[in-house]
Scaffold this motif. Structure first.
Motif, PDB file in Angstrom:
ATOM      1  N   LEU A 177       0.820  -1.206   0.000  1.00 63.71           N
ATOM      2  CA  LEU A 177       0.000   0.000   0.000  1.00 63.71           C
ATOM      3  C   LEU A 177       0.859   1.264   0.000  1.00 63.71           C
ATOM      4  O   LEU A 177       0.469   2.281  -0.575  1.00 63.71           O
ATOM      5  CB  LEU A 177      -0.946  -0.013   1.201  1.00 63.71           C
ATOM      6  N   LYS A 178       2.023   1.201   0.609  1.00 65.31           N
ATOM      7  CA  LYS A 178       2.864   2.401   0.652  1.00 65.31           C
ATOM      8  C   LYS A 178       3.368   2.793  -0.734  1.00 65.31           C
ATOM      9  O   LYS A 178       3.800   3.930  -0.932  1.00 65.31           O
ATOM     10  CB  LYS A 178       4.039   2.204   1.609  1.00 65.31           C
ATOM     11  N   ASP A 179       3.333   1.878  -1.707  1.00 68.26           N
ATOM     12  CA  ASP A 179       3.780   2.178  -3.068  1.00 68.26           C
ATOM     13  C   ASP A 179       2.653   2.638  -3.980  1.00 68.26           C
ATOM     14  O   ASP A 179       2.894   2.950  -5.152  1.00 68.26           O
ATOM     15  CB  ASP A 179       4.430   0.933  -3.699  1.00 68.26           C
ATOM     16  N   LEU A 180       1.429   2.694  -3.462  1.00 67.61           N
ATOM     17  CA  LEU A 180       0.269   2.975  -4.306  1.00 67.61           C
ATOM     18  C   LEU A 180      -0.041   4.475  -4.284  1.00 67.61           C
ATOM     19  O   LEU A 180      -0.140   5.075  -3.210  1.00 67.61           O
ATOM     20  CB  LEU A 180      -0.936   2.191  -3.790  1.00 67.61           C
TER      21      LEU A 180
ATOM     22  N   GLY B  21     -11.624   3.313 -13.125  1.00 67.47           N
ATOM     23  CA  GLY B  21     -11.917   1.947 -13.520  1.00 67.47           C
ATOM     24  C   GLY B  21     -11.467   0.884 -12.543  1.00 67.47           C
ATOM     25  O   GLY B  21     -11.809  -0.289 -12.710  1.00 67.47           O
ATOM     26  N   LEU B  22     -10.691   1.282 -11.514  1.00 70.41           N
ATOM     27  CA  LEU B  22     -10.168   0.312 -10.553  1.00 70.41           C
ATOM     28  C   LEU B  22     -10.559   0.729  -9.133  1.00 70.41           C
ATOM     29  O   LEU B  22     -10.849   1.893  -8.867  1.00 70.41           O
ATOM     30  CB  LEU B  22      -8.637   0.218 -10.658  1.00 70.41           C
ATOM     31  N   VAL B  23     -10.542  -0.246  -8.223  1.00 65.59           N
ATOM     32  CA  VAL B  23     -10.908   0.031  -6.842  1.00 65.59           C
ATOM     33  C   VAL B  23     -10.089  -0.856  -5.915  1.00 65.59           C
ATOM     34  O   VAL B  23      -9.807  -2.020  -6.240  1.00 65.59           O
ATOM     35  CB  VAL B  23     -12.430  -0.197  -6.620  1.00 65.59           C
ATOM     36  N   VAL B  24      -9.670  -0.309  -4.778  1.00 61.72           N
ATOM     37  CA  VAL B  24      -9.037  -1.116  -3.740  1.00 61.72           C
ATOM     38  C   VAL B  24     -10.175  -1.802  -2.976  1.00 61.72           C
ATOM     39  O   VAL B  24     -10.834  -1.192  -2.134  1.00 61.72           O
ATOM     40  CB  VAL B  24      -8.164  -0.266  -2.803  1.00 61.72           C
ATOM     41  N   ALA B  25     -10.397  -3.061  -3.312  1.00 65.21           N
ATOM     42  CA  ALA B  25     -11.538  -3.784  -2.764  1.00 65.21           C
ATOM     43  C   ALA B  25     -11.307  -4.257  -1.342  1.00 65.21           C
ATOM     44  O   ALA B  25     -12.264  -4.489  -0.603  1.00 65.21           O
ATOM     45  CB  ALA B  25     -11.874  -4.980  -3.658  1.00 65.21           C
ATOM     46  N   ALA B  26     -10.036  -4.442  -0.960  1.00 64.59           N
ATOM     47  CA  ALA B  26      -9.742  -4.937   0.386  1.00 64.59           C
ATOM     48  C   ALA B  26      -8.383  -4.440   0.852  1.00 64.59           C
ATOM     49  O   ALA B  26      -7.436  -4.363   0.072  1.00 64.59           O
ATOM     50  CB  ALA B  26      -9.777  -6.470   0.419  1.00 64.59           C
ATOM     51  N   VAL B  27      -8.324  -4.114   2.133  1.00 66.29           N
ATOM     52  CA  VAL B  27      -7.070  -3.817   2.828  1.00 66.29           C
ATOM     53  C   VAL B  27      -6.973  -4.812   3.986  1.00 66.29           C
ATOM     54  O   VAL B  27      -7.692  -4.682   4.977  1.00 66.29           O
ATOM     55  CB  VAL B  27      -7.023  -2.370   3.351  1.00 66.29           C
TER      56      VAL B  27
ATOM     57  N   LEU C 288     -13.655 -10.283  -2.284  1.00 71.21           N
ATOM     58  CA  LEU C 288     -12.374  -9.837  -1.734  1.00 71.21           C
ATOM     59  C   LEU C 288     -12.569  -9.172  -0.376  1.00 71.21           C
ATOM     60  O   LEU C 288     -11.804  -9.419   0.569  1.00 71.21           O
ATOM     61  CB  LEU C 288     -11.689  -8.869  -2.710  1.00 71.21           C
ATOM     62  N   ALA C 289     -13.596  -8.321  -0.278  1.00 72.67           N
ATOM     63  CA  ALA C 289     -13.856  -7.658   0.994  1.00 72.67           C
ATOM     64  C   ALA C 289     -14.219  -8.665   2.084  1.00 72.67           C
ATOM     65  O   ALA C 289     -13.735  -8.579   3.222  1.00 72.67           O
ATOM     66  CB  ALA C 289     -14.962  -6.621   0.824  1.00 72.67           C
ATOM     67  N   ASP C 290     -15.051  -9.633   1.742  1.00 72.08           N
ATOM     68  CA  ASP C 290     -15.476 -10.623   2.731  1.00 72.08           C
ATOM     69  C   ASP C 290     -14.292 -11.443   3.245  1.00 72.08           C
ATOM     70  O   ASP C 290     -14.232 -11.794   4.429  1.00 72.08           O
ATOM     71  CB  ASP C 290     -16.522 -11.562   2.128  1.00 72.08           C
ATOM     72  N   ALA C 291     -13.358 -11.780   2.360  1.00 69.80           N
ATOM     73  CA  ALA C 291     -12.251 -12.658   2.740  1.00 69.80           C
ATOM     74  C   ALA C 291     -11.078 -11.921   3.373  1.00 69.80           C
ATOM     75  O   ALA C 291     -10.323 -12.522   4.154  1.00 69.80           O
ATOM     76  CB  ALA C 291     -11.758 -13.424   1.512  1.00 69.80           C
ATOM     77  N   LEU C 292     -10.925 -10.626   3.066  1.00 72.01           N
ATOM     78  CA  LEU C 292      -9.649  -9.974   3.372  1.00 72.01           C
ATOM     79  C   LEU C 292      -9.742  -8.649   4.122  1.00 72.01           C
ATOM     80  O   LEU C 292      -8.765  -8.241   4.771  1.00 72.01           O
ATOM     81  CB  LEU C 292      -8.882  -9.716   2.063  1.00 72.01           C
ATOM     82  N   GLU C 293     -10.861  -7.952   4.032  1.00 68.97           N
ATOM     83  CA  GLU C 293     -10.911  -6.589   4.575  1.00 68.97           C
ATOM     84  C   GLU C 293     -10.753  -6.563   6.093  1.00 68.97           C
ATOM     85  O   GLU C 293     -11.354  -7.371   6.824  1.00 68.97           O
ATOM     86  CB  GLU C 293     -12.235  -5.923   4.184  1.00 68.97           C
ATOM     87  N   HIS C 294      -9.917  -5.607   6.595  1.00 68.54           N
ATOM     88  CA  HIS C 294      -9.727  -5.380   8.029  1.00 68.54           C
ATOM     89  C   HIS C 294     -10.028  -3.908   8.305  1.00 68.54           C
ATOM     90  O   HIS C 294      -9.170  -3.045   8.077  1.00 68.54           O
ATOM     91  CB  HIS C 294      -8.290  -5.727   8.439  1.00 68.54           C
ATOM     92  N   PRO C 295     -11.240  -3.594   8.767  1.00 72.38           N
ATOM     93  CA  PRO C 295     -11.653  -2.191   8.887  1.00 72.38           C
ATOM     94  C   PRO C 295     -10.714  -1.304   9.709  1.00 72.38           C
ATOM     95  O   PRO C 295     -10.482  -0.152   9.311  1.00 72.38           O
ATOM     96  CB  PRO C 295     -13.053  -2.297   9.527  1.00 72.38           C
TER      97      PRO C 295
END
Length: 309
Positions: free
Chosen positions: A83-86, A93-99, A217-224
């Motif tokens: 993420l620090k490189d983004l 057209g693109l979205v960060v679906a999960a952090v 992706l959000a369900d499997a990976l997202e950490h609010p």
């Protein structure tokens, strides 16, 4: 009788470096645990090929652009970035679906003879490709010589092993993901060396016209909590108009719920500045911190560091 076609494996784009494939493998394993088929697709970026300084080859986004191009061409379905490189600007057209949940964001020293930063002798040569680290090293140990370097973790540590450098400074998260924490000779406390905005966190990106994948992706990976922290940190960069190669550090940590405490370091002028503030709106908090720092900086200082955030 017509059989049902097996679902197509998700094509996960990754840089080919050991660290990138380790990070992408970690994401792939979690998606597989959630029931998805995943295959890794290696994508070569200019940042992997060139040995020039990051500021010379484009700075912000140099590692992300090839992966994003592959997403747009539908060669891959998702990409994993440090993420620090983004870049902080939205990508059409693109979205960060999960952090996902963040690794330890601290920096470490890998030095000859097991030395700590405090133990390095005056004049010792320390390598880093980060202006942020160089600026904070200049505050901590002005008697050291800081040398700009590039290369993957093996290359950088190799400079120390070969006697070309006395030490290098690296992200602890990278060593952890490579199972190489034993190489670190010193872990730098956050009050001495603030990390880059988003350091230790990953971004999982996909096309914004694929709602089913975004949800998966959000369900499997997202950490609010991680998302909130990095949103605050990256809002600082965006408001400063600074890119990932600028000498800016930021870290948001939980305070009294739902508040965050945000600490920022900038070396955009002759005197480095620090600022600590709290708030419950991550983006608003980052913007507020940046506005405070900009009010203390000469406009000429900030103008030279607007690197396309």
């Amino acid at each position: 009788m017509t059989g049902t076609a097996a679902p197509r494996a998700l094509r996960l784009g990754t840089r080919a470096s050991a660290l990138a494939t380790s990070q992408s493998g970690w994401v792939a394993d979690r998606l597989r645990a959630a029931g998805h088929e995943v295959e890794l697709v290696h994508v070569r970026t200019e940042g992997d090929v060139s040995r020039a300084s990051l500021t010379e080859i484009g700075g912000t986004g140099v590692f992300a652009s090839a992966l994003r191009d592959a997403l747009r061409r539908n060669e891959i379905d998702l990409a994993v970035h440090s993420l620090k490189d983004l870049p902080t600007a939205p990508e059409p057209g693109l979205v960060v679906a999960a952090v996902p949940e963040r690794e330890d964001p601290r920096d470490v020293v890998v030095a000859r003879d097991g030395l700590t930063l405090a133990d390095l002798p005056a004049g010792a040569v320390v390598g880093t490709g980060s202006p942020r680290r160089a600026a904070q090293l200049a505050e901590l140990r002005p008697d050291l010589t800081v040398r700009d370097i590039r290369g993957n973790v093996d290359t950088r540590i190799g400079y120390v092993r070969a006697g070309q450098l006395d030490a290098v400074v690296l992200a602890r998260a990278g060593l952890a993901r490579l199972a190489r924490l034993d190489d670190a000779t010193d872990v730098l406390p956050l009050d001495a060396m603030l990390p880059a905005p988003g350091q230790g966190a990953l971004a999982v990106e996909c096309r914004d016209d694929d709602p089913a994948l975004r949800t998966a992706l959000a369900d499997a990976l997202e950490h609010p909590p991680t998302r909130a922290a990095v949103d605050a940190e990256r809002a600082v960069l965006a408001a400063l108009g600074a890119g990932c190669t600028a000498p800016v550090a930021a870290l948001a940590e939980p305070a009294d719920p739902p508040a965050l405490s945000l600490t920022v370091f900038v070396a955009l002028g002759p005197v480095p500045l620090r600022h600590v503030t709290t708030g419950s709106d991550p983006v608003g908090l980052g913007h507020s911190a940046a506005e405070h720092l900009l009010s203390r900086l000469d406009p000429v200082d900030t103008g030279s560091h607007t690197t396309g955030a």
